[in-house]
Design a protein around this motif. Structure first.
Motif, PDB file in Angstrom:
ATOM      1  N   ILE A  41     -11.458 -81.374  92.734  1.00  0.00           N
ATOM      2  CA  ILE A  41     -11.604 -80.540  91.536  1.00  0.00           C
ATOM      3  C   ILE A  41     -11.324 -81.368  90.285  1.00  0.00           C
ATOM      4  O   ILE A  41     -12.038 -81.285  89.283  1.00  0.00           O
ATOM      5  CB  ILE A  41     -10.673 -79.315  91.621  1.00  0.00           C
ATOM      6  N   SER A  42     -10.285 -82.200  90.350  1.00  0.00           N
ATOM      7  CA  SER A  42      -9.954 -83.041  89.195  1.00  0.00           C
ATOM      8  C   SER A  42     -11.048 -84.057  88.915  1.00  0.00           C
ATOM      9  O   SER A  42     -11.453 -84.264  87.760  1.00  0.00           O
ATOM     10  CB  SER A  42      -8.625 -83.757  89.447  1.00  0.00           C
ATOM     11  N   ALA A  69      -5.732 -75.467  89.537  1.00  0.00           N
ATOM     12  CA  ALA A  69      -5.932 -76.879  89.882  1.00  0.00           C
ATOM     13  C   ALA A  69      -5.974 -77.747  88.629  1.00  0.00           C
ATOM     14  O   ALA A  69      -5.394 -78.846  88.594  1.00  0.00           O
ATOM     15  CB  ALA A  69      -7.219 -77.041  90.683  1.00  0.00           C
ATOM     16  N   ARG A  70      -6.622 -77.264  87.581  1.00  0.00           N
ATOM     17  CA  ARG A  70      -6.672 -78.028  86.328  1.00  0.00           C
ATOM     18  C   ARG A  70      -5.288 -78.111  85.682  1.00  0.00           C
ATOM     19  O   ARG A  70      -4.951 -79.116  85.055  1.00  0.00           O
ATOM     20  CB  ARG A  70      -7.693 -77.402  85.374  1.00  0.00           C
ATOM     21  N   TRP A 118      -8.230 -69.957  90.720  1.00  0.00           N
ATOM     22  CA  TRP A 118      -7.901 -71.102  91.567  1.00  0.00           C
ATOM     23  C   TRP A 118      -8.263 -72.419  90.855  1.00  0.00           C
ATOM     24  O   TRP A 118      -7.465 -73.362  90.820  1.00  0.00           O
ATOM     25  CB  TRP A 118      -8.651 -70.957  92.893  1.00  0.00           C
ATOM     26  N   LEU A 172      -2.383 -78.204  87.319  1.00  0.00           N
ATOM     27  CA  LEU A 172      -1.614 -79.191  88.072  1.00  0.00           C
ATOM     28  C   LEU A 172      -2.042 -80.615  87.710  1.00  0.00           C
ATOM     29  O   LEU A 172      -1.191 -81.516  87.582  1.00  0.00           O
ATOM     30  CB  LEU A 172      -1.774 -78.949  89.569  1.00  0.00           C
ATOM     31  N   GLU A 173      -3.330 -80.830  87.540  1.00  0.00           N
ATOM     32  CA  GLU A 173      -3.809 -82.157  87.148  1.00  0.00           C
ATOM     33  C   GLU A 173      -3.245 -82.547  85.784  1.00  0.00           C
ATOM     34  O   GLU A 173      -2.866 -83.704  85.556  1.00  0.00           O
ATOM     35  CB  GLU A 173      -5.334 -82.179  87.110  1.00  0.00           C
ATOM     36  N   TYR A 179      -5.478 -72.565  99.896  1.00  0.00           N
ATOM     37  CA  TYR A 179      -6.634 -73.427 100.130  1.00  0.00           C
ATOM     38  C   TYR A 179      -6.251 -74.905 100.187  1.00  0.00           C
ATOM     39  O   TYR A 179      -7.070 -75.782  99.937  1.00  0.00           O
ATOM     40  CB  TYR A 179      -7.676 -73.224  99.029  1.00  0.00           C
ATOM     41  N   ALA A 180      -5.001 -75.189 100.497  1.00  0.00           N
ATOM     42  CA  ALA A 180      -4.523 -76.574 100.498  1.00  0.00           C
ATOM     43  C   ALA A 180      -5.224 -77.398 101.569  1.00  0.00           C
ATOM     44  O   ALA A 180      -5.684 -76.876 102.589  1.00  0.00           O
ATOM     45  CB  ALA A 180      -3.014 -76.601 100.727  1.00  0.00           C
ATOM     46  N   ILE A 183      -3.844 -72.058  95.375  1.00  0.00           N
ATOM     47  CA  ILE A 183      -3.708 -73.498  95.596  1.00  0.00           C
ATOM     48  C   ILE A 183      -3.060 -73.746  96.957  1.00  0.00           C
ATOM     49  O   ILE A 183      -3.490 -74.603  97.732  1.00  0.00           O
ATOM     50  CB  ILE A 183      -2.865 -74.137  94.477  1.00  0.00           C
ATOM     51  N   GLU A 184      -2.028 -72.990  97.252  1.00  0.00           N
ATOM     52  CA  GLU A 184      -1.343 -73.130  98.540  1.00  0.00           C
ATOM     53  C   GLU A 184      -2.224 -72.632  99.682  1.00  0.00           C
ATOM     54  O   GLU A 184      -2.280 -73.243 100.746  1.00  0.00           O
ATOM     55  CB  GLU A 184      -0.026 -72.363  98.512  1.00  0.00           C
ATOM     56  N   LEU A 195      -7.918 -80.483  95.907  1.00  0.00           N
ATOM     57  CA  LEU A 195      -7.322 -80.670  94.583  1.00  0.00           C
ATOM     58  C   LEU A 195      -7.834 -81.943  93.901  1.00  0.00           C
ATOM     59  O   LEU A 195      -8.257 -81.884  92.738  1.00  0.00           O
ATOM     60  CB  LEU A 195      -5.798 -80.687  94.685  1.00  0.00           C
TER      61      LEU A 195
END
Length: 274
Positions: A55-56, A14-15, A10, A17-18, A46-47, A43-44, A52
């Motif tokens: 995390i970034s 996230a990384r 997960w 997508l960033e 735990y949206a 990701i979906e 998100l």
């Protein structure tokens, strides 16, 4: 794969997508491959709730803590605790004589290395993997890998304390202190206790619990908690503040005097000798 690696996938997603954003806080070209097979589905699942962007922001905050080593000749030993699918050894610029230890469960580390080998990824630093169970005595395994307790260390504990009890989180801090030479430092994140009780957070927290990875520990007094276990906080941030994703956090930063606010803490601390 082990439930902890479920979380690691997960985080990798996230990384990834960033990294695709034009205004990315960092770039992790290996993240997408390390997120398989479940990361993007999670990701979906735990949206919501700002997870998100957090995390970034957290990733960049901890990257910066490591980046400061380039101007601090005293620390060349870094330990990533519960490293998961972390790729900092491959994507950051490191001082020449640095050593990075990645500690996590053996099955996860084996799978991670298999994927990295397939990608042809080469670390940019002396990288040493340490198969260990953090719920048991793990320091001997770290020392077998070449860790030197007489040298100052930067410990990085990313997304770890959430999954521990308060006693376990305190025990971890004491464990780190027991092998921290003078000048050692710690960078980590901690949940606010109010967030764990918030109706706003409940759907997400329930999904985590259903998946066997519940968030357990949080504190609204992180500086006091670290100090009680041997670490003095010298920097504390919340997402959205300068130096912690200013302009990227989708919510208003709550004033410190507002009690009961949902908070996510980003901290750097120094080891208190003795």
């Amino acid at each position: 794969m082990h439930a902890v690696s479920y979380t690691a996938q997960w985080m990798a997603a996230a990384r990834s997508l960033e990294s695709e954003r034009e205004d990315a806080l960092f770039t992790d070209p290996l993240a997408s491959a390390l997120a398989a097979p479940d990361g993007f589905r999670l990701i979906e699942r735990y949206a919501g709730g700002g997870l998100l962007p957090f995390i970034s922001i957290r990733t960049r905050f901890l990257d910066d803590a490591i980046g400061e080593l380039r101007s601090d000749p005293g620390i060349r030993q870094v330990v990533l605790i519960a490293a998961g699918m972390d790729t900092r050894a491959f994507r950051l610029d490191w001082p020449e004589d640095s050593v990075v230890f990645e500690v996590d469960h053996e099955p996860l580390l084996v799978e991670k290395q298999r994927r990295l080998t397939e990608l042809g990824a080469e670390p940019r630093v002396d990288r040493r993997v340490v198969p260990a169970d953090l719920t048991r005595e793990w320091l001997p395994e770290l020392e077998k890998a070449g860790f030197d307790p007489a040298r100052p260390t930067l410990w990085v504990a990313e997304a770890l304390t959430f999954f521990l009890t308060e006693e376990q989180a305190g025990g971890l801090l004491k464990t780190l202190g027991s092998v921290s030479a003078p000048g050692s430092r710690l960078a980590l994140d901690i949940l606010g206790r109010a967030l764990l009780r918030s109706p706003f957070s409940k759907p997400f927290l329930d999904r985590l619990a259903d998946d066997g990875t519940p968030w357990i520990f949080g504190t609204d007094e992180p500086e006091e908690f670290l100090l009680a276990h041997g670490w003095k906080v010298d920097e504390i941030k919340e997402p959205g503040q300068p130096g912690a994703g200013e302009g990227r956090w989708p919510y208003e930063v709550q004033p410190p005097e507002r009690r009961g606010a949902n908070r996510l803490w980003l901290l750097r601390a120094e080891y208190l000798e003795g």
